[in-house]
Each structure stands twice: as structure tokens, then as C-alpha cells.
Motif scaffolding. Structure first.
Motif, PDB file in Angstrom:
ATOM      1  N   SER A 128       0.796  -1.230  -0.177  1.00  0.00           N
ATOM      2  CA  SER A 128       0.082  -0.087   0.089  1.00  0.00           C
ATOM      3  C   SER A 128       0.710   1.339  -0.030  1.00  0.00           C
ATOM      4  O   SER A 128       0.292   2.449   0.321  1.00  0.00           O
ATOM      5  N   ARG A 129       1.938   0.917  -0.260  1.00  0.00           N
ATOM      6  CA  ARG A 129       2.842   2.174  -0.620  1.00  0.00           C
ATOM      7  C   ARG A 129       3.766   2.305  -1.540  1.00  0.00           C
ATOM      8  O   ARG A 129       4.056   1.358  -2.289  1.00  0.00           O
ATOM      9  N   GLY A 130       4.054   3.587  -1.863  1.00  0.00           N
ATOM     10  CA  GLY A 130       5.187   3.813  -2.797  1.00  0.00           C
ATOM     11  C   GLY A 130       4.744   3.339  -4.260  1.00  0.00           C
ATOM     12  O   GLY A 130       3.453   3.450  -4.567  1.00  0.00           O
ATOM     13  N   LEU A 131       5.889   2.990  -5.237  1.00  0.00           N
ATOM     14  CA  LEU A 131       5.561   2.736  -6.397  1.00  0.00           C
ATOM     15  C   LEU A 131       4.854   1.415  -6.643  1.00  0.00           C
ATOM     16  O   LEU A 131       4.288   1.328  -7.687  1.00  0.00           O
ATOM     17  N   THR A 132       4.918   0.546  -5.650  1.00  0.00           N
ATOM     18  CA  THR A 132       4.096  -0.776  -5.658  1.00  0.00           C
ATOM     19  C   THR A 132       2.669  -0.300  -5.854  1.00  0.00           C
ATOM     20  O   THR A 132       1.807  -0.714  -6.422  1.00  0.00           O
ATOM     21  N   MET A 133       2.248   0.646  -4.756  1.00  0.00           N
ATOM     22  CA  MET A 133       0.794   0.917  -4.919  1.00  0.00           C
ATOM     23  C   MET A 133       0.351   1.546  -6.106  1.00  0.00           C
ATOM     24  O   MET A 133      -0.572   1.339  -6.562  1.00  0.00           O
ATOM     25  N   VAL A 134       1.134   2.424  -6.800  1.00  0.00           N
ATOM     26  CA  VAL A 134       0.895   3.176  -7.837  1.00  0.00           C
ATOM     27  C   VAL A 134       0.732   2.221  -9.312  1.00  0.00           C
ATOM     28  O   VAL A 134      -0.257   2.057 -10.029  1.00  0.00           O
ATOM     29  N   ALA A 135       1.834   1.182  -9.309  1.00  0.00           N
ATOM     30  CA  ALA A 135       1.799   0.047 -10.314  1.00  0.00           C
ATOM     31  C   ALA A 135       0.617  -0.736 -10.169  1.00  0.00           C
ATOM     32  O   ALA A 135      -0.025  -1.164 -11.235  1.00  0.00           O
ATOM     33  N   LEU A 136       0.222  -1.244  -9.033  1.00  0.00           N
ATOM     34  CA  LEU A 136      -1.051  -2.073  -8.811  1.00  0.00           C
ATOM     35  C   LEU A 136      -2.098  -1.426  -9.239  1.00  0.00           C
ATOM     36  O   LEU A 136      -3.011  -1.693  -9.875  1.00  0.00           O
ATOM     37  N   SER A 137      -2.322  -0.052  -9.043  1.00  0.00           N
ATOM     38  CA  SER A 137      -3.444   0.924  -9.121  1.00  0.00           C
ATOM     39  C   SER A 137      -3.540   1.126 -10.715  1.00  0.00           C
ATOM     40  O   SER A 137      -4.614   0.991 -11.225  1.00  0.00           O
ATOM     41  N   VAL A 138      -2.468   1.249 -11.648  1.00  0.00           N
ATOM     42  CA  VAL A 138      -2.440   1.499 -13.047  1.00  0.00           C
ATOM     43  C   VAL A 138      -2.830   0.125 -13.389  1.00  0.00           C
ATOM     44  O   VAL A 138      -3.609  -0.069 -14.394  1.00  0.00           O
ATOM     45  N   ALA A 139      -2.180  -0.998 -13.035  1.00  0.00           N
ATOM     46  CA  ALA A 139      -2.208  -2.267 -13.729  1.00  0.00           C
ATOM     47  C   ALA A 139      -3.956  -2.658 -13.599  1.00  0.00           C
ATOM     48  O   ALA A 139      -4.484  -3.389 -14.450  1.00  0.00           O
ATOM     49  N   THR A 140      -4.578  -2.529 -12.409  1.00  0.00           N
ATOM     50  CA  THR A 140      -5.902  -2.923 -12.067  1.00  0.00           C
ATOM     51  C   THR A 140      -6.944  -1.883 -13.090  1.00  0.00           C
ATOM     52  O   THR A 140      -8.217  -2.315 -12.897  1.00  0.00           O
ATOM     53  N   SER A 141      -6.296  -0.957 -13.348  1.00  0.00           N
ATOM     54  CA  SER A 141      -7.344   0.072 -13.954  1.00  0.00           C
ATOM     55  C   SER A 141      -7.372   0.139 -15.453  1.00  0.00           C
ATOM     56  O   SER A 141      -8.009   0.885 -16.018  1.00  0.00           O
ATOM     57  N   ILE A 142      -6.222  -0.649 -16.030  1.00  0.00           N
ATOM     58  CA  ILE A 142      -6.152  -0.125 -17.310  1.00  0.00           C
ATOM     59  C   ILE A 142      -7.377  -0.599 -18.258  1.00  0.00           C
ATOM     60  O   ILE A 142      -7.629  -0.060 -19.065  1.00  0.00           O
ATOM     61  N   ASP A 143      -8.251  -1.681 -17.806  1.00  0.00           N
ATOM     62  CA  ASP A 143      -9.275  -1.863 -18.471  1.00  0.00           C
ATOM     63  C   ASP A 143     -10.305  -0.700 -18.546  1.00  0.00           C
ATOM     64  O   ASP A 143     -11.115  -0.849 -19.471  1.00  0.00           O
ATOM     65  N   ALA A 144     -10.350  -0.062 -17.540  1.00  0.00           N
ATOM     66  CA  ALA A 144     -11.210   1.048 -17.267  1.00  0.00           C
ATOM     67  C   ALA A 144     -11.051   1.973 -18.367  1.00  0.00           C
ATOM     68  O   ALA A 144     -11.730   2.893 -18.800  1.00  0.00           O
ATOM     69  N   LEU A 145      -9.596   2.261 -18.756  1.00  0.00           N
ATOM     70  CA  LEU A 145      -9.305   3.100 -19.844  1.00  0.00           C
ATOM     71  C   LEU A 145      -9.979   2.596 -21.146  1.00  0.00           C
ATOM     72  O   LEU A 145     -10.570   3.484 -22.018  1.00  0.00           O
ATOM     73  N   ALA A 146      -9.846   1.481 -21.494  1.00  0.00           N
ATOM     74  CA  ALA A 146     -10.594   1.045 -22.733  1.00  0.00           C
ATOM     75  C   ALA A 146     -12.150   1.097 -22.458  1.00  0.00           C
ATOM     76  O   ALA A 146     -12.695   1.384 -23.774  1.00  0.00           O
ATOM     77  N   VAL A 147     -12.704   0.799 -21.402  1.00  0.00           N
ATOM     78  CA  VAL A 147     -14.245   1.116 -21.468  1.00  0.00           C
ATOM     79  C   VAL A 147     -14.503   2.724 -21.623  1.00  0.00           C
ATOM     80  O   VAL A 147     -15.579   2.852 -22.344  1.00  0.00           O
TER      81      VAL A 147
END
Length: 195
Positions: A102-121
Motif C-alpha cells: 500500500s506504499r510507494g511505487l508498488t501501490m501506483v503500479a498496482l493501481s495502474v495495472a488494475t485500472s487499464i481495462d477502465a481506460l478501454a471502457v
């Protein structure tokens, strides 16, 4: 977009966040307010922002997003999942404390990775001429709620089964990345065969 379709889309998009939160919850001992808030807030925020970005971009970046988004998600989730597996196995030997997802770049990378489908939506909604603001808000709120549930369930499993749940969590992240990649590649191949 009607309410039932909107909720169905939001739940479908939240499933990756839920699965990642399960894996993260297995690592977070004890589960306190701050990591819960950070992950739920960021997963929800990214899930809400990505459709807006996709909607605003419209058709201009559709080809780039369609070509690379699944590779980006696969790379991020495989890297983080592999790191989780290595840390869990190393921690088994050394008694080390796993890194906080829940900290730093790991959190940002997880946030991006789990939301890329939403970009396509968002791109799809732009093509359908749907106003994005309400769908974006609903998608973000559902992702936040699913993240909290996933964190709680993951923590319970982590307490019960220990480091092997962390290994399973890392494998799940890699599996989600692989599923995203294979689904996109299969879709590309199917549409190329029809053309």
C-alpha cells in the motif's frame, strides 16, 4: 447507459482490484486503517480516472491503447506478483517482513495495472457517445468497496495460512496479468481472422 449495465460494468472492472486486494491483504499484518484507506482510495481513484482519460482521448489514442495496454498490465502484475512470491519464500527462510503493497511505487503500479481495462471502457463510452461523469464515479466507488472487501478477506486468509497465502497472492497477480494478456491476444487474433 442504464443503471443495470453501469453496475455490471463497474463490478466487472472491480474484479481485478478485488483479486489484487486479496493478495495485498495476505501481506498486511495487522490490517489497519491507513493501508486500507490508501489502497481503496487509489484503486478507486485510478478506476474512476482511467475511463475519463479514455473518454477524453476518444479515438485518437485508441490504436496505441489497444496495442499496448494488455502488455503494460501483464508486465506490472507479473513483476509485482513475482516479487511477492520471492519475498514470501525468502521470508520463510529469514523471518523477514514482506513489503507493504500500500506504499510507494508498488501501490501506483498496482493501481495502474488494475485500472487499464477502465481506460478501454472510457474509449468505448466515447464511441457510444455516453457522458462519462456518472459512470466514472460509480466505477471508482465500486472498485473502492471491492478493494476493502478483498483486503479484509485476504488478511483473514493470511492469518490462517501464513506465507503460503502470500505465495498464492503473487501467483494470482501473475495469473491476472496472464489472463489480461491472453484475452487481448485472443481477441486480436479473432478479429484479424474475421477481417
Amino acid at each position: 447507459m442504464d443503471a443495470v449495465s453501469l453496475v455490471a460494468v463497474a463490478v466487472a472492472l472491480a474484479m481485478d482490484a478485488f483479486a489484487v486486494a486479496l493478495a495485498a491483504g495476505a501481506v498486511l499484518h495487522p490490517l489497519t486503517f491507513r493501508p486500507c484507506f490508501r489502497l481503496a482510495f487509489h484503486f478507486g481513484l485510478f478506476q474512476a480516472i482511467m475511463p475519463v482519460i479514455g473518454w477524453l482521448a476518444g479515438l485518437t489514442v485508441h490504436a496505441f491503447v489497444a496495442t499496448w495496454s494488455h502488455w503494460i498490465a501483464f508486465a506490472l502484475l507479473t513483476y509485482i506478483g513475482g516479487r511477492m512470491v520471492c519475498e514470501a519464500l525468502k521470508g520463510e527462510e529469514e523471518g523477514a517482513q514482506p513489503a507493504d503493497p500500500s506504499r510507494g511505487l508498488t501501490m501506483v503500479a498496482l493501481s495502474v495495472a488494475t485500472s487499464i481495462d477502465a481506460l478501454a471502457v472510457g474509449l468505448t463510452l466515447a464511441m457510444l457517445d455516453v457522458v462519462i461523469w456518472i459512470p466514472s464515479l460509480v466505477i471508482g466507488l465500486v472498485a473502492s468497496a471491492f478493494t476493502l472487501v478483498g483486503l479484509f478477506l485476504g488478511t483473514q486468509a493470511g492469518r490462517r495460512w501464513g506465507r503460503w497465502v502470500e505465495v498464492a497472492g503473487g501467483v494470482i497477480l501473475i495469473g491476472i496479468g496472464l489472463k489480461i494478456l491472453l484475452t487481448a491476444l485472443f481477441f486480436e487474433q479473432a478479429t484479424a481472422g474475421m477481417g
